[in-house]
Design an enzyme around this catalytic site. Sequence first.
Site, PDB file in Angstrom:
ATOM      1  N   LYS A  30      43.485  39.978  32.150  1.00  0.00           N
ATOM      2  CA  LYS A  30      42.576  41.072  32.483  1.00  0.00           C
ATOM      3  C   LYS A  30      43.319  42.121  33.301  1.00  0.00           C
ATOM      4  O   LYS A  30      43.820  41.820  34.383  1.00  0.00           O
ATOM      5  CB  LYS A  30      41.378  40.539  33.276  1.00  0.00           C
ATOM      6  CG  LYS A  30      40.555  39.492  32.521  1.00  0.00           C
ATOM      7  CD  LYS A  30      39.516  38.842  33.414  1.00  0.00           C
ATOM      8  CE  LYS A  30      38.720  37.776  32.663  1.00  0.00           C
ATOM      9  NZ  LYS A  30      37.752  37.090  33.548  1.00  0.00           N
ATOM     10  N   GLY A  80      35.063  36.880  30.914  1.00  0.00           N
ATOM     11  CA  GLY A  80      33.810  36.428  31.502  1.00  0.00           C
ATOM     12  C   GLY A  80      34.042  35.684  32.801  1.00  0.00           C
ATOM     13  O   GLY A  80      35.181  35.474  33.229  1.00  0.00           O
ATOM     14  N   LYS A  99      36.782  44.419  37.771  1.00  0.00           N
ATOM     15  CA  LYS A  99      36.154  43.540  38.769  1.00  0.00           C
ATOM     16  C   LYS A  99      37.177  43.034  39.773  1.00  0.00           C
ATOM     17  O   LYS A  99      36.823  42.710  40.917  1.00  0.00           O
ATOM     18  CB  LYS A  99      35.415  42.396  38.075  1.00  0.00           C
ATOM     19  CG  LYS A  99      36.257  41.566  37.101  1.00  0.00           C
ATOM     20  CD  LYS A  99      36.968  40.403  37.731  1.00  0.00           C
ATOM     21  CE  LYS A  99      37.793  39.661  36.707  1.00  0.00           C
ATOM     22  NZ  LYS A  99      38.485  38.473  37.259  1.00  0.00           N
ATOM     23  N   ASN A 138      42.178  37.301  43.793  1.00  0.00           N
ATOM     24  CA  ASN A 138      41.994  38.678  44.253  1.00  0.00           C
ATOM     25  C   ASN A 138      41.186  38.711  45.543  1.00  0.00           C
ATOM     26  O   ASN A 138      41.524  39.446  46.474  1.00  0.00           O
ATOM     27  CB  ASN A 138      41.318  39.505  43.157  1.00  0.00           C
ATOM     28  CG  ASN A 138      42.241  39.768  41.993  1.00  0.00           C
ATOM     29  OD1 ASN A 138      43.089  40.646  42.036  1.00  0.00           O
ATOM     30  ND2 ASN A 138      42.090  38.988  40.925  1.00  0.00           N
ATOM     31  N   VAL A 198      50.094  35.691  40.476  1.00  0.00           N
ATOM     32  CA  VAL A 198      49.853  37.111  40.224  1.00  0.00           C
ATOM     33  C   VAL A 198      48.468  37.514  40.726  1.00  0.00           C
ATOM     34  O   VAL A 198      47.482  36.807  40.509  1.00  0.00           O
ATOM     35  CB  VAL A 198      49.972  37.422  38.722  1.00  0.00           C
ATOM     36  CG1 VAL A 198      49.572  38.864  38.432  1.00  0.00           C
ATOM     37  CG2 VAL A 198      51.405  37.166  38.251  1.00  0.00           C
TER      38      VAL A 198
END
EC number: 1.1.1.94
Length: 344
Positions: A106, A136, A192, A257, A280
């Site tokens: 993503k 998702g 997101k 994240n 990552v």
Amino acid sequence: MENIAVLGAGSWGTALALVLADNGHHVRLWGHRTEQISEINEKRTNEKYLPGVRLPDAIIGYDDLCAALDGVAIVVLAVPTKAIRSVLADVRACLAKPITIVAVSKGIEPGTHKRVSEMVAEEMGEWLADVVVLSGPSHAEEVVLRHPTTVAVSSPNMEAARRIQDIFMNHHYFRVYTNPDLIGVEVGGALKNIIALAAGISDGLGYGDNAKAALITRGLAEIARLGCALGANPLTFAGLTGVGDLIVTCTSVHSRNWRAGYMLGQGKKLDEVLESMGMVVEGVRTTKAAYELAKELGVKMPITEALYDVLFAGKDPKEAVDSLMARGKKEEMDDLNNIFAEQE
């Protein structure tokens, strides 16, 4: 039963390999570190990414890319977005016929502003039969425990998407929907991560649920604005790859994240955070790409801009939050009204 190659032996690639193995497929899991592949084959574990998980015998690890690709028609691409082009260049050199690629990373590429499916199409050219995107709310740590998870697939060729839906669908724990809005599915999944970084910063600063709820809600408005400017269906952002993925990524300790943002909120520098993560953090690159793209398209993304200043201009996280709170007054539903007016 299919022979399927999964490129990328990180947490997400390994989790999807497990789903495919549970569904009766033979899975070739490729990674570039020989010691990791030896561990997968000899111990049936991948401790760095998914500690305590035993991998099914149907998953065979490969460190030779061409051997992993030999004779397969379906390839799951689970490498970081920054590695996609270089890995696909190597993939092309191994192929005897076109393949279907299931893209599960993503992000948006800085500079080119390409989505993952566009990068795949550019790099593969005539060697690409179809590209399907799977996205998702789906933390690998829960998938490997076989906890109920639901995702969506999209493609320029929805017949290919339905075929991938069948291959991944597991009626016990992995449900797959189709969604024809490829742009919306990819934009929601990529952006997101930006909002998750911001939510982590908010939590790291010690702010509460009120602040995080505001970031999620107004963040969704930013995602929808940019997505619709690119041609997405606004309803997609109310679905799994929009608000669904946003919620899980902004509220879970599994989210790298969110964790990176939390450390930034506690005062650590970006380089220090990325080094300590050991994995990552896609939201960092995506913040840069979305910031550039929003400027190019004239789309207002104040949360993204504030995060960009923190990540790349050295702005203090608390000052960034203060600047968001000090913005001028506006009508909350202007965003939705404008988006739906443009659809008429």
